[in-house]
Structures are given as structure tokens and as C-alpha cells.
Design a protein around this motif. Structure first.
Motif, mmCIF file in Angstrom:
data_model
loop_
_atom_site.group_PDB
_atom_site.id
_atom_site.type_symbol
_atom_site.label_atom_id
_atom_site.label_comp_id
_atom_site.label_asym_id
_atom_site.label_seq_id
_atom_site.Cartn_x
_atom_site.Cartn_y
_atom_site.Cartn_z
ATOM 1 N N ALA A 54 8.117 69.369 -28.302
ATOM 2 C CA ALA A 54 6.670 69.104 -28.297
ATOM 3 C C ALA A 54 6.367 67.730 -27.712
ATOM 4 C CB ALA A 54 6.113 69.206 -29.720
ATOM 5 N N ASN A 55 7.204 66.757 -28.045
ATOM 6 C CA ASN A 55 6.976 65.399 -27.545
ATOM 7 C C ASN A 55 7.237 65.305 -26.047
ATOM 8 O OD1 ASN A 55 6.485 64.775 -30.213
ATOM 9 N ND2 ASN A 55 8.517 63.924 -30.570
ATOM 10 N N SER A 56 8.286 65.958 -25.578
ATOM 11 C CA SER A 56 8.578 65.908 -24.140
ATOM 12 C C SER A 56 7.502 66.640 -23.340
ATOM 13 C CB SER A 56 9.962 66.495 -23.849
ATOM 14 O OG SER A 56 10.027 67.865 -24.164
ATOM 15 N N ASN A 57 6.958 67.716 -23.900
ATOM 16 C CA ASN A 57 5.870 68.417 -23.198
ATOM 17 C C ASN A 57 4.643 67.514 -23.066
ATOM 18 O OD1 ASN A 57 7.363 70.745 -22.902
ATOM 19 N ND2 ASN A 57 6.554 71.724 -24.743
ATOM 20 N N ALA A 58 4.311 66.780 -24.138
ATOM 21 C CA ALA A 58 3.169 65.865 -24.084
ATOM 22 C C ALA A 58 3.431 64.716 -23.111
ATOM 23 C CB ALA A 58 2.874 65.319 -25.479
ATOM 24 N N LEU A 59 4.664 64.238 -23.082
ATOM 25 C CA LEU A 59 5.036 63.167 -22.155
ATOM 26 C C LEU A 59 4.861 63.616 -20.706
ATOM 27 C CD1 LEU A 59 6.475 60.437 -21.443
ATOM 28 C CD2 LEU A 59 8.614 61.734 -21.552
ATOM 29 N N ARG A 60 5.279 64.820 -20.414
ATOM 30 C CA ARG A 60 5.191 65.341 -19.052
ATOM 31 C C ARG A 60 3.741 65.464 -18.596
ATOM 32 N NH1 ARG A 60 10.014 69.877 -20.003
ATOM 33 N NH2 ARG A 60 11.704 68.327 -20.217
ATOM 34 N N ALA A 78 3.546 63.594 -30.186
ATOM 35 C CA ALA A 78 2.873 64.404 -29.174
ATOM 36 C C ALA A 78 1.356 64.185 -29.205
ATOM 37 C CB ALA A 78 3.209 65.880 -29.367
ATOM 38 N N LEU A 79 0.768 64.191 -30.405
ATOM 39 C CA LEU A 79 -0.676 63.992 -30.508
ATOM 40 C C LEU A 79 -1.089 62.605 -30.028
ATOM 41 C CD1 LEU A 79 -1.457 65.686 -33.949
ATOM 42 C CD2 LEU A 79 -1.805 66.618 -31.651
ATOM 43 N N ASN A 80 -0.286 61.601 -30.325
ATOM 44 C CA ASN A 80 -0.615 60.248 -29.873
ATOM 45 C C ASN A 80 -0.459 60.103 -28.363
ATOM 46 O OD1 ASN A 80 -1.567 58.648 -32.054
ATOM 47 N ND2 ASN A 80 0.477 58.676 -32.953
ATOM 48 N N LEU A 81 0.505 60.799 -27.780
ATOM 49 C CA LEU A 81 0.634 60.783 -26.320
ATOM 50 C C LEU A 81 -0.584 61.438 -25.673
ATOM 51 C CD1 LEU A 81 4.434 61.614 -25.822
ATOM 52 C CD2 LEU A 81 3.283 59.485 -25.203
ATOM 53 N N GLU A 82 -1.037 62.537 -26.265
ATOM 54 C CA GLU A 82 -2.220 63.213 -25.725
ATOM 55 C C GLU A 82 -3.461 62.333 -25.851
ATOM 56 O OE1 GLU A 82 -2.421 66.871 -27.864
ATOM 57 O OE2 GLU A 82 -0.595 67.693 -26.954
#
Length: 557
Positions: A220-226, A324-328
Motif C-alpha cells: 500500500a505504501n509503495s503504491n502511494a509513493l508511485r 500511504a494516507l500521508n503520502l496521498e
């Protein structure tokens, strides 16, 4: 499967019901008299018991389940030496951020302060290497203790937990209902003011750089990073454990993996940065003094837990909560950035070096084989349906730096404790979690012999694993550092083993490479074998000193 509508017959059965309720699918371990009632209760459950050949390896397997699934893997061992064989596995899991629960049998409560057979203060033994260490002291506390241990293992930055199971309580009538498996609180987004401040820092920075840690490689985190990188291209570096977080479309922004010696393209990029945004990073992965020695860079810390303050790591802003939410949230406030000429030059030079290696490494000949020859052939095999588990040794550095991965948690690397012997146990666990993947595990001849007994376990389970052994009859990673510091090695040599025969004797399929022109065909034959295979490759580590030198990637061959 256990019948949860029926009162548990004993404490052991209540332990197992809690594990079932939590979704545990496998328990790895070795039985003994103090814990055999728990093993007996597992027979009537939905959980598969995996008998290991050493307790430390059972812990490694449980840790790998945790890393790949995000849910705690479970190890179960007996009292005395059964427990004392576990700490390395728990220390590894805790420092690597892998959720796992170890259950250890202990003597009856009335005997725990006496000098009786296999008495041991296990709670004290495990406290330094776990997030939670406790003993069940009453039948009514069985569910409470197991539930809290599992929650501790999985919450925040994950890690190891230990619960001591007194023999008398496991056999006594149980009390209480199942408590594990309930809803786990979810982290949210950091306060809007903090997100806004972080975005302003990034928008105003001349040369911001993202530094990825282990937690950034969660799916989930890598998807948000991308998504963030697609919207706002920023230069990226990662620790060894962040492998797979950056995907192919964003690869041109990736300055590679950093760790151990501060001499990589990613290190050069960090030295030029005026702002570093760490994402899911822990200092154990790559100490701040290695990349921020002068403490001159502003830092944004984005993680599930607060920063550990260091002279060289004192964040200006912390975004705590769901990564993930913070990256978004952050991505929504970022303005498009243009790479500075300095950053563009680092990435451009690195792209040229990667092309150079891709052309020249496969052409390397001779015997023993050059490390980059082996890495290039492993790279050709590391498709999207392959998971790779890497042990500790000189080969670990060559793979961590030069083998690319574009899938979250595709490449498992140890760097917290740098534990030898993890690759094969990790591979066994990976084959259970990802049954449609081919699993490649890689070790040196030194690290392989620390867990090679589990090859029988892999054969028994029919694991689809190819284990690759780099052979030089030496603890080479230690040797190159001794040579640099003292001008000579000490205590690093050992004798040869016929690993092909060893594999065949265990019931696996053994292969041996004798020259560079045999490597590709041999690896592909081993990959095609369904079940455990072992490939023994003699390696020439003469270029290892280059790993510590200030050389461009293209200068390695």
C-alpha cells in the motif's frame, strides 16, 4: 478446525483458538514435553504445523511470514534450550520490522523459581529483543496475553513478541473467551497543519530527496509513493530493505540502494540535498551519521512512529500515522519540481553506468565467477512471479546494489542485525505465503551452513525453491574488512563441501557450476525443477575491495 462453541479442554486449546481467530495459517517449531499439549491441540485446528530442524530457523520462518503478509508469523518451541535458541530470530524480526510471535514452553508456575530441569527466566531473556515479553500466570489470562502479544507484534513499527506458556496452565482447564482477531485500530492522516508545513518545505527546497526505508516497501505504501512520484518527480534513494518500492516507470528517478559504505550514487545525491524526506525509515537500516554527518539537511520524518532523535537526525516536521494516507495527503499539496542540474547529473551518470553493466556483466568469463556475472543472470530470472531471499555476506552487497526489483517485498534482505542463515528459512516461508511464485534464495557457503538443515524441511514440504550458494570457503565479508583495517585476515577460513552431493543426500536436486559459460544453462535447469534445488557456484571476490572504494557503478567491470 476448533469448535469455538465448545468450551476449551485446556489452556493449550485456548491458545490455539486465539491463533485461529487471528488468522494464523502456519506455526513453525520443534516440540518438547513442556509444550506438547499445544502441538496436540494444533492437530484439531485449521493451522498447519511446520516442523523445523532448529528453533532459530523456525523464528526466521515466522518473521518472513510477518514481512510478506503484515500479520504475525508464529513460532512454537519447548522449554530451556528450545527457548534459548530463539533470541537471534526475535532480534532479527524486531530490528527488521517483521511482526512475529514466539510461544515458548516453560516449567510449571510452582517450579519457575527452582533449579529444576529446563527452568529459565524466559521473559527476561526476551525483553531486550522484543516489543512484548510476558508469561501467562493464570488460566484466565491466556486469551488476554496472546491477544496483547499479537497486537504488539503488528502495531506501530512491527517486531517480535514472546509469550511463555507454563506447562501446568497448558494442561489445566481453561477459562475465558477468545480475544485475539478483533478489529485493530487503524492509523490515520497526520494533522493538516503538519502536512501543510511538510509540503511547503518540499515546495521551497532547492534539492529535496526522498529516502525510503523498509516500511516504504509495503504494498500500500509503495503504491502511494508511485502515485506521488508520477505527480511530482523527486529524486529517490532507498535502503537495502526498501527494495521494490520504486516501480519501472519511476526508475529514472531512483539513485539506487544505500547501506554500509557511503560511496554510492544515492549517497552523492543525499550529500547534495537541502531537504531529506524519510519514508518508513528506521536508523538501523542506515545510520544517520552515514548520510547526514554535518546535520545540515532539513528532515521530514514520515512514518508510523515518531523519530528517534539523533545528533544527525532531528526532523523539522514529523508526519505520523498511516504512511500511504500521508503520502496521498502530501502529494495533493506538492507543486511539480524540476530536477536541479546536480541531481540530474547524478541520475544521468547512473543511467549510463547501469547500461554499461547490463552490457558487460553478462560477458564476464572465467572460473571462479565474477559476482556481477552471477547477479546479471539472477536479474534475468527475477521476473514478477519470483521472490528472492538474500542471506548475509559479501554477495549480499553485490545483490543489494546491483540487482533491480520493481515489486513490493519481492527482494527480502537482512540489514537490521545482518543475520547469517536467514535465506533458506525465509524462502520456505515465502513458498507457503506465495505458492505461485518461484522462490530464489541466495547465500554464501558460510551462511548456508548455519541453516542448511532446513533443506530437509523444504523437501518435506515440496517448496518450489532454488537455493544459490556462492562458494569461496571463507567468511569473506569479514575478511575484506579485516584486510582493510589490519592488513591481514584472521579466523575466516573453513573447508570445502560438495554442495551438489549434500543437496542430493537431502532429497533436493543438486547442481554445480564450474565455469562462467555453464551458469545460465545451469540456473535455468534448476529453475525448471519443481521442488527444492541447490546450485553451487564458485565465486571470485577479488573485486570486493571496490565495494568500499569511491567508484562509479560503471567502473566495477
Amino acid at each position: 478446525m476448533s469448535d469455538n462453541n465448545k468450551a476449551p479442554a485446556c489452556g493449550a486449546e485456548l491458545v490455539v483458538r486465539n491463533l485461529e481467530a487471528h488468522g494464523v495459517r502456519w506455526v513453525f517449531g520443534i516440540p518438547g514435553a513442556k509444550v506438547d499439549r499445544v502441538f496436540d491441540s494444533l492437530e484439531d485446528s485449521s493451522i498447519q504445523t511446520i516442523v523445523a530442524r532448529h528453533e532459530a530457523n523456525a523464528a526466521f520462518m515466522a518473521g518472513a511470514v510477518g514481512r510478506l503478509t503484515g500479520k504475525a508469523g508464529v513460532a512454537l518451541v519447548t522449554s530451556g534450550p528450545g527457548c534459548s535458541n530463539l533470541p537471534t530470530g526475535l532480534a532479527t524480526a524486531t530490528s527488521e520490522g517483521d511482526p512475529m510471535l514466539a510461544l515458548g514452553g516453560v516449567v510449571p508456575l510452582a517450579e519457575r523459581l527452582k533449579q529444576v530441569h529446563q527452568t529459565l527466566d524466559t521473559v527476561s531473556l526476551f525483553k531486550p529483543v522484543t516489543k512484548y515479553s510476558a508469561e501467562i500466570t493464570a488460566a484466565s489470562a491466556v486469551s488476554e496475553t496472546i491477544a496483547n502479544a499479537l497486537r504488539a507484534a503488528e502495531s506501530g513499527r512491527p517486531g517480535g513478541a514472546f509469550v511463555a506458556l507454563p506447562n501446568d496452565l497448558m494442561n489445566a482447564p481453561a477459562q475465558g473467551r477468545v480475544l485475539a482477531g478483533g478489529r485493530t485500530p487503524q492509523n490515520g492522516v497526520a494533522p493538516p497543519d503538519a502536512v501543510r508545513e511538510a509540503a511547503e518545505l518540499i515546495n521551497s527546497a532547492r534539492q529535496p530527496v526522498l529516502l525510503l526505508g523498509l516500511q516504504a516497501s509495503q504494498e500500500a505504501n509503495s503504491n502511494a509513493l508511485r502515485k506521488l512520484l508520477a505527480q511530482c518527480p523527486l529524486p529517490v534513494v532507498g535502503t537495502f530493505q526498501a527494495a521494490g518500492a520504486v516501480d519501472q516507470p519511476n526508475f529514472e528517478l531512483f539513485a539506487g540502494r544505500i547501506g554500509l559504505w557511503s560511496n554510492q550514487a544515492g549517497d552523492a545525491l543525499l550529500k547534495k540535498a537541502d531537504l531529506v524526506v524519510t519514508i518508513g525509515y528506521g536508523p538501523v537500516e542506515y545510520e544517520p551519521p552515514k548520510w547526514n554527518a554535518d546535520a545540515s539537511r532539513k528532515i521530514i520524518h514520515l512514518d508510523v512512529i515518531e523519530a528517534e532523535i539523533d545528533n544527525c537526525y532531528n526532523p523539522d516536521v514529523e508526519l505520523l500515522g498511516d504512511i500511504a494516507l500521508n503520502l496521498e495527503a502530501l502529494a495533493g499539496q506538492l507543486k511539480p519540481k524540476v530536477l536541479t542540474p546536480e541531481a540530474a547529473q547524478v541520475l544521468s551518470t547512473l543511467a549510463e553506468d547501469r547500461k554499461h553493466l547490463a552490457t558487460h556483466a553478462p560477458q564476464l568469463g572465467g572460473s571462479p565467477l565474477h559476482p556481477l556475472k552471477i547477479v546479471s543472470e539472477l536479474q534475468a530470472l527475477a521476473g514478477p512471479d519470483v521472490t528472492m531471499c538474500v542471506d548475509m555476506g559479501s554477495f549480499h552487497i553485490w545483490i543489494a546494489r546491483y540487482l533491480n526489483s520493481f515489486r513490493a517485498r519481492q527482494l527480502l534482505i537482512t540489514n537490521g542485525q545482518q543475520t547469517m542463515g536467514v535465506a533458506l528459512p525465509w524462502a520456505i516461508a515465502a513458498s507457503l505465503v506465495r505458492p505461485t511464485d518461484k522462490i530464489i534464495s541466495v547465500s554464501g557457503d558460510g551462511s548456508f551452513m548455519q541453516s542448511s538443515m532446513e533443506l530437509e524441511t523444504a523437501v518435506r514440504l515440496g517448496c518450489n525453491i532454488m537455493h544459490v550458494i556462492w562458494i569461496d570457503n571463507c567468511y569473506n565479508m569479514v575478511m575484506i574488512q579485516e584486510d582493510k583495517k589490519y592488513g591481514r585476515p584472521s579466523g575466516v577460513q573453513f573447508g570445502p563441501i560438495d554442495f551438489k552431493a549434500y543437496a542430493d543426500a537431502m532429497g533436493a536436486k543438486g547442481f554445480a557450476v564450474h565455469a562462467a559459460d555453464q551458469l545460465r544453462a545451469t540456473l535455468r535447469a534448476a529453475m525448471d525443477h519443481h521442488g527444492p534445488s541447490v546450485v553451487a557456484i564458485p565465486v571470485d571476490y577479488a573485486d570486493n575491495p571496490k565495494l568500499m572504494a569511491d567508484l562509479r557503478m560503471g567502473q566495477m567491470v
